[in-house]
Structures are given as C-alpha cells and as structure tokens.
Design a protein around this motif. Structure first.
Motif, PDB file in Angstrom:
ATOM      1  N   GLY A   9     -34.662 -11.118 -16.468  1.00  0.00           N
ATOM      2  CA  GLY A   9     -34.794 -10.013 -17.426  1.00  0.00           C
ATOM      3  C   GLY A   9     -35.186 -10.529 -18.794  1.00  0.00           C
ATOM      4  N   ILE A  10     -34.743  -9.808 -19.830  1.00  0.00           N
ATOM      5  CA  ILE A  10     -35.083 -10.154 -21.219  1.00  0.00           C
ATOM      6  C   ILE A  10     -34.774 -11.630 -21.497  1.00  0.00           C
ATOM      7  N   MET A  11     -33.623 -12.103 -21.010  1.00  0.00           N
ATOM      8  CA  MET A  11     -33.190 -13.475 -21.300  1.00  0.00           C
ATOM      9  C   MET A  11     -33.644 -14.469 -20.235  1.00  0.00           C
ATOM     10  N   ASP A  30     -35.690 -12.093  -8.471  1.00  0.00           N
ATOM     11  CA  ASP A  30     -35.133 -10.920  -9.164  1.00  0.00           C
ATOM     12  C   ASP A  30     -35.414  -9.730  -8.255  1.00  0.00           C
ATOM     13  N   MET A  63     -28.657 -15.239 -14.302  1.00  0.00           N
ATOM     14  CA  MET A  63     -28.674 -14.595 -15.629  1.00  0.00           C
ATOM     15  C   MET A  63     -28.757 -13.088 -15.388  1.00  0.00           C
ATOM     16  N   LEU A  64     -27.597 -12.488 -15.114  1.00  0.00           N
ATOM     17  CA  LEU A  64     -27.494 -11.103 -14.638  1.00  0.00           C
ATOM     18  C   LEU A  64     -26.686 -10.273 -15.625  1.00  0.00           C
ATOM     19  N   PRO A  65     -26.718  -8.928 -15.490  1.00  0.00           N
ATOM     20  CA  PRO A  65     -26.053  -8.105 -16.524  1.00  0.00           C
ATOM     21  C   PRO A  65     -24.531  -8.301 -16.632  1.00  0.00           C
ATOM     22  N   VAL A  73     -24.650 -10.832  -6.231  1.00  0.00           N
ATOM     23  CA  VAL A  73     -25.673 -11.864  -6.020  1.00  0.00           C
ATOM     24  C   VAL A  73     -25.067 -13.125  -5.404  1.00  0.00           C
ATOM     25  N   SER A  95     -23.123 -13.024 -19.282  1.00  0.00           N
ATOM     26  CA  SER A  95     -21.869 -12.792 -20.001  1.00  0.00           C
ATOM     27  C   SER A  95     -21.031 -11.851 -19.142  1.00  0.00           C
ATOM     28  N   GLY A 123     -29.831 -14.299 -28.328  1.00  0.00           N
ATOM     29  CA  GLY A 123     -30.780 -13.227 -28.057  1.00  0.00           C
ATOM     30  C   GLY A 123     -32.152 -13.716 -27.623  1.00  0.00           C
ATOM     31  N   GLY A 230     -34.457  -6.799 -27.783  1.00  0.00           N
ATOM     32  CA  GLY A 230     -33.192  -7.328 -28.179  1.00  0.00           C
ATOM     33  C   GLY A 230     -32.009  -7.142 -27.227  1.00  0.00           C
ATOM     34  N   PHE A 231     -30.919  -6.918 -27.821  1.00  0.00           N
ATOM     35  CA  PHE A 231     -29.653  -6.809 -27.088  1.00  0.00           C
ATOM     36  C   PHE A 231     -29.251  -5.342 -27.091  1.00  0.00           C
ATOM     37  N   ARG A 232     -29.237  -4.764 -25.889  1.00  0.00           N
ATOM     38  CA  ARG A 232     -29.005  -3.324 -25.785  1.00  0.00           C
ATOM     39  C   ARG A 232     -27.548  -2.953 -26.093  1.00  0.00           C
ATOM     40  N   LYS A 238     -20.511  -3.289 -22.620  1.00  0.00           N
ATOM     41  CA  LYS A 238     -19.977  -4.077 -21.497  1.00  0.00           C
ATOM     42  C   LYS A 238     -19.149  -5.259 -22.000  1.00  0.00           C
TER      43      LYS A 238
HETATM   44  P1  NAD Z   1     -31.601  -7.648 -18.382  1.00  0.00           P
HETATM   45  O1  NAD Z   1     -31.038  -6.376 -17.862  1.00  0.00           O
HETATM   46  O2  NAD Z   1     -32.872  -7.631 -19.171  1.00  0.00           O
HETATM   47  O3  NAD Z   1     -31.843  -8.667 -17.153  1.00  0.00           O
HETATM   48  C1  NAD Z   1     -31.022  -8.742 -16.017  1.00  0.00           C
HETATM   49  C2  NAD Z   1     -31.910  -9.045 -14.820  1.00  0.00           C
HETATM   50  O4  NAD Z   1     -31.080  -9.154 -13.662  1.00  0.00           O
HETATM   51  C3  NAD Z   1     -32.930  -7.918 -14.533  1.00  0.00           C
HETATM   52  O5  NAD Z   1     -34.230  -8.449 -14.440  1.00  0.00           O
HETATM   53  C4  NAD Z   1     -32.450  -7.347 -13.195  1.00  0.00           C
HETATM   54  O6  NAD Z   1     -33.501  -6.844 -12.387  1.00  0.00           O
HETATM   55  C5  NAD Z   1     -31.780  -8.571 -12.580  1.00  0.00           C
HETATM   56  N1  NAD Z   1     -30.857  -8.201 -11.503  1.00  0.00           N
HETATM   57  C6  NAD Z   1     -29.878  -7.260 -11.523  1.00  0.00           C
HETATM   58  N2  NAD Z   1     -29.261  -7.209 -10.322  1.00  0.00           N
HETATM   59  C7  NAD Z   1     -29.855  -8.155  -9.555  1.00  0.00           C
HETATM   60  C8  NAD Z   1     -29.657  -8.583  -8.198  1.00  0.00           C
HETATM   61  N3  NAD Z   1     -28.743  -8.015  -7.419  1.00  0.00           N
HETATM   62  N4  NAD Z   1     -30.441  -9.579  -7.723  1.00  0.00           N
HETATM   63  C9  NAD Z   1     -31.395 -10.159  -8.507  1.00  0.00           C
HETATM   64  N5  NAD Z   1     -31.640  -9.787  -9.794  1.00  0.00           N
HETATM   65  C10 NAD Z   1     -30.870  -8.793 -10.295  1.00  0.00           C
HETATM   66  O7  NAD Z   1     -30.429  -8.336 -19.202  1.00  0.00           O
HETATM   67  P2  NAD Z   1     -30.558  -9.525 -20.285  1.00  0.00           P
HETATM   68  O8  NAD Z   1     -30.725  -8.924 -21.643  1.00  0.00           O
HETATM   69  O9  NAD Z   1     -31.515 -10.554 -19.788  1.00  0.00           O
HETATM   70  O10 NAD Z   1     -29.062 -10.100 -20.227  1.00  0.00           O
HETATM   71  C11 NAD Z   1     -28.581 -10.910 -19.170  1.00  0.00           C
HETATM   72  C12 NAD Z   1     -27.196 -11.419 -19.545  1.00  0.00           C
HETATM   73  O11 NAD Z   1     -27.295 -12.189 -20.749  1.00  0.00           O
HETATM   74  C13 NAD Z   1     -26.184 -10.290 -19.818  1.00  0.00           C
HETATM   75  O12 NAD Z   1     -24.930 -10.666 -19.339  1.00  0.00           O
HETATM   76  C14 NAD Z   1     -26.195 -10.200 -21.330  1.00  0.00           C
HETATM   77  O13 NAD Z   1     -24.969  -9.682 -21.835  1.00  0.00           O
HETATM   78  C15 NAD Z   1     -26.419 -11.645 -21.728  1.00  0.00           C
HETATM   79  N6  NAD Z   1     -27.029 -11.845 -23.038  1.00  0.00           N
HETATM   80  C16 NAD Z   1     -28.088 -11.078 -23.433  1.00  0.00           C
HETATM   81  C17 NAD Z   1     -28.632 -11.277 -24.710  1.00  0.00           C
HETATM   82  C18 NAD Z   1     -29.780 -10.437 -25.215  1.00  0.00           C
HETATM   83  O14 NAD Z   1     -30.059 -10.474 -26.423  1.00  0.00           O
HETATM   84  N7  NAD Z   1     -30.473  -9.678 -24.367  1.00  0.00           N
HETATM   85  C19 NAD Z   1     -28.103 -12.257 -25.558  1.00  0.00           C
HETATM   86  C20 NAD Z   1     -27.059 -13.054 -25.109  1.00  0.00           C
HETATM   87  C21 NAD Z   1     -26.524 -12.833 -23.843  1.00  0.00           C
END
Ligand code: NAD
Length: 296
Positions: A9-11, A30, A63-65, A73, A95, A123, A230-232, A238
C-alpha cells in the motif's frame, strides 16, 4: 537470500522498492493485483499468495493495516504459516496491537518461525526516501540478522526489547503525534478567528518551544487545504483504539488520547475517515466556524 514482501500500500510499495534498489531479490504479494504489477515492473518476482511468498523466502516482511489483517495473512488459509519453513524470519512492520504480535509469534514458534514486530514512523515521504524510524521488538540475535535490511528502509533502527515492544513504542509515538495535531489545530483556529495570519503564526513560533516535526509537516498542508493522505484518519483511529485497549488492559488511563479519539470519530461520521490525519483541524474549524488557509 530472498525477501518476501506482503502488503504493497502507501507504505509497503516504496519500502519494497527501496529493497529492490539496494539489490535484494524480492517476491511481492498484495490482494490488489495492480500493486503487485507495479513491483514486478520495478524488478520483483510476483507472489501468488502469502503461502507462496513464504515458501520462496528466507525473510518475510508484512506491511498491512491492522491486527486482523496480519493474523489472516500469517495464520489464515493460504497464509505465511502454511508456506514457511523452520528458520524463516517474519518481520511484521505493520502498526498493530502489541498483544496480537505476541499471539502471532507464539503460533509461528510452533513451526520454528521467528518473528520481530518492527512498526515504523515517518509516513509516505520517509518511506520513499528510505529514512523511516523503525522500532523493533523480538529476540536480539534475530534483530541482528535483519538489521542491515531494515537500514535500507530506515534512517533510525532501534531494538527496543522483547516481541510486542516495537508496537508499544509505536503506540507511544501515535499518542504524541495525535495530541500534537490536536494542539496545532486548536491554536491555528484560535489565531485565524482572532484575525491573525496563520502562516505568520507558524513562521514566528516554529523555531521556539512550540516548534515540532508535526507543526512543520502539517501546517503547510493545512494552509493549502491539502488533506490527501499520507496517513489516513481511519488508521490513526485504529492506533488510538489499540493504545486505549492496551492502556485499559494494563491499568493506564489515557484521558487526552480518548478526547482526540472522539474528535477523530466525529470526522469519520462526517465522511472524512480517508483524509490525512492533518485533516483533524476540520473538527475545530467546524466548532469555531472558521477555515485556516493561506491568506495571500
Ligand atoms: P494501506 O492501506 O495503504 O496498505 C495496506 C496494504 O495491505 C494494501 O495494499 C492492501 O491491499 C494490503 N492488504 C490488506 N489485506 C491483505 C491481505 N489479506 N493480503 C495481502 N495484502 C493485503 O496502508 P499503509 O498506509 O501502507 O499502512 C500500513 C501500515 O503502516 C499500517 O499499520 C499503518 O498504521 C502503518 N503506518 C502507516 C503510515 C502512513 O503514513 N501511511 C505511517 C506509519 C505507519
């Protein structure tokens, strides 16, 4: 050595790309096929499922939600546990709830798979630059084996303690960030409604004690009315939920965290759950009937 990367995903996407750039072989997966395609174009091998990735990898990064996604997973049907061999290392960089990290690591240990919890802060911009702050829990000898890999994604990589301690550290981080954004929001709304240019306020105070990384990162975006994540907000909800639950479990009241949690809940009801967490200011703006924006 092959590294499996699940969650693009984003990260996850830029983090995996940085490992490719550093010369590591990656097998990526993914549930969103377009995300996998993008990684394949950057040089990764396509994984067909989490089990498939695990069967082809010595080290697996997730790196999942949130906790339920990591449990699915890793422990679910066609998951990491089905494909992994004894001696494989799982580094969960999501996280999630610290208790969930412990539960997952215990299940993995039954098959000889060792786990680190290694959430990140910084981020998307720092994920792209490879300058994240990474906080790691789990056995120190396992940490040593993956430290160089983590350093390709982060500028700071700190081993904290036993499994779960990475996510405890991340909860502390998220409390501080949320409360800082709330403080920035209240202050900027006050200044604007009082007729003072918020950009000048930012300029005047950023070098003093009120200055912070949050202020520097979020005020310019607020002034441009840019709440693209960014960070939703939904991800911060959550994290605060995990913080409150952990606090309640171990006997730590978190009064300020619970207040900011409710402001985030109000924004979610208002259809803004997918805004960047800097969008928290919209709650305070609605109360004061004023918008903080660039004036010239
Ligand atoms: P995101 O939702 O953009 O990405 C998560 C990815 O996981 C998605 O591509 C989704 O399709 C995939 N996914 C979900 N279920 C799945 C499964 N069963 N099998 C395979 N893939 C699966 O989230 P993000 O922003 O990349 O954040 C990921 C983690 O990092 C979270 O825990 C978040 O809290 C943490 N984080 C995010 C940020 C930020 O700024 N975005 C910063 C620091 C930490």
């Amino acid at each position: 050595m092959k590294i499996g990367f699940i969650g693009l995903g984003i990260m996850g996407k830029p983090m995996a790309k940085n490992l490719l750039k550093a010369g590591y072989s990656i097998v990526a997966y993914d549930i969103v096929p377009e995300a996998v395609k993008e990684l394949v174009q950057a040089g990764a091998e396509q994984g067909e499922s989490s089990a498939d990735v695990a069967s082809k990898s010595d080290i697996i990064i997730t790196m999942l939600p949130n906790s339920p996604h990591v449990k699915e997973v890793v422990l679910g049907k066609n998951g990491v546990l089905e494909g992994a061999k004894s001696g494989t290392i799982l580094v969960d960089m999501s996280s999630i709830a610290p208790l969930a990290s412990k539960e997952i690591s215990e299940k993995l240990a039954e098959k000889g798979v060792v786990m680190l919890d290694a959430p990140v802060s910084g981020g998307e911009p720092k994920a792209i630059d490879g300058t994240l702050s990474i906080m790691v829990g789990g056995p120190e000898d396992v940490f040593k084996k993956v430290e160089d890999i983590l350093k390709k994604m982060g500028a700071s990589v700190v081993h904290i303690g036993e499994i779960g301690s990475g996510n405890i550290t991340k909860l502390a981080n998220q409390i501080i960030v949320a409360l800082n954004i709330a403080a920035m929001s209240e202050a900027m709304v006050l200044a604007t409604k009082a007729g003072v240019d918020p950009e000048k306020v930012f300029e005047a105070i950023r070098g003093g004690l009120a200055g912070s990384t949050v202020l520097n990162a979020k005020v310019p975006l607020v002034l441009q009315r840019n709440f693209k994540p960014g960070f939703r907000i939904e991800l911060h909800i959550k994290d605060l939920m995990n913080a409150l639950e952990t606090g309640h479990e171990i006997g730590v009241p978190l009064p300020l965290t619970s207040q900011v949690m409710e402001t985030m809940q109000a924004l979610k009801v208002d259809g803004k759950a997918k805004d960047d967490h800097g969008g928290l200011i919209q709650y305070y703006e609605k109360l004061a009937k004023i918008e903080v924006k660039k004036q010239s």
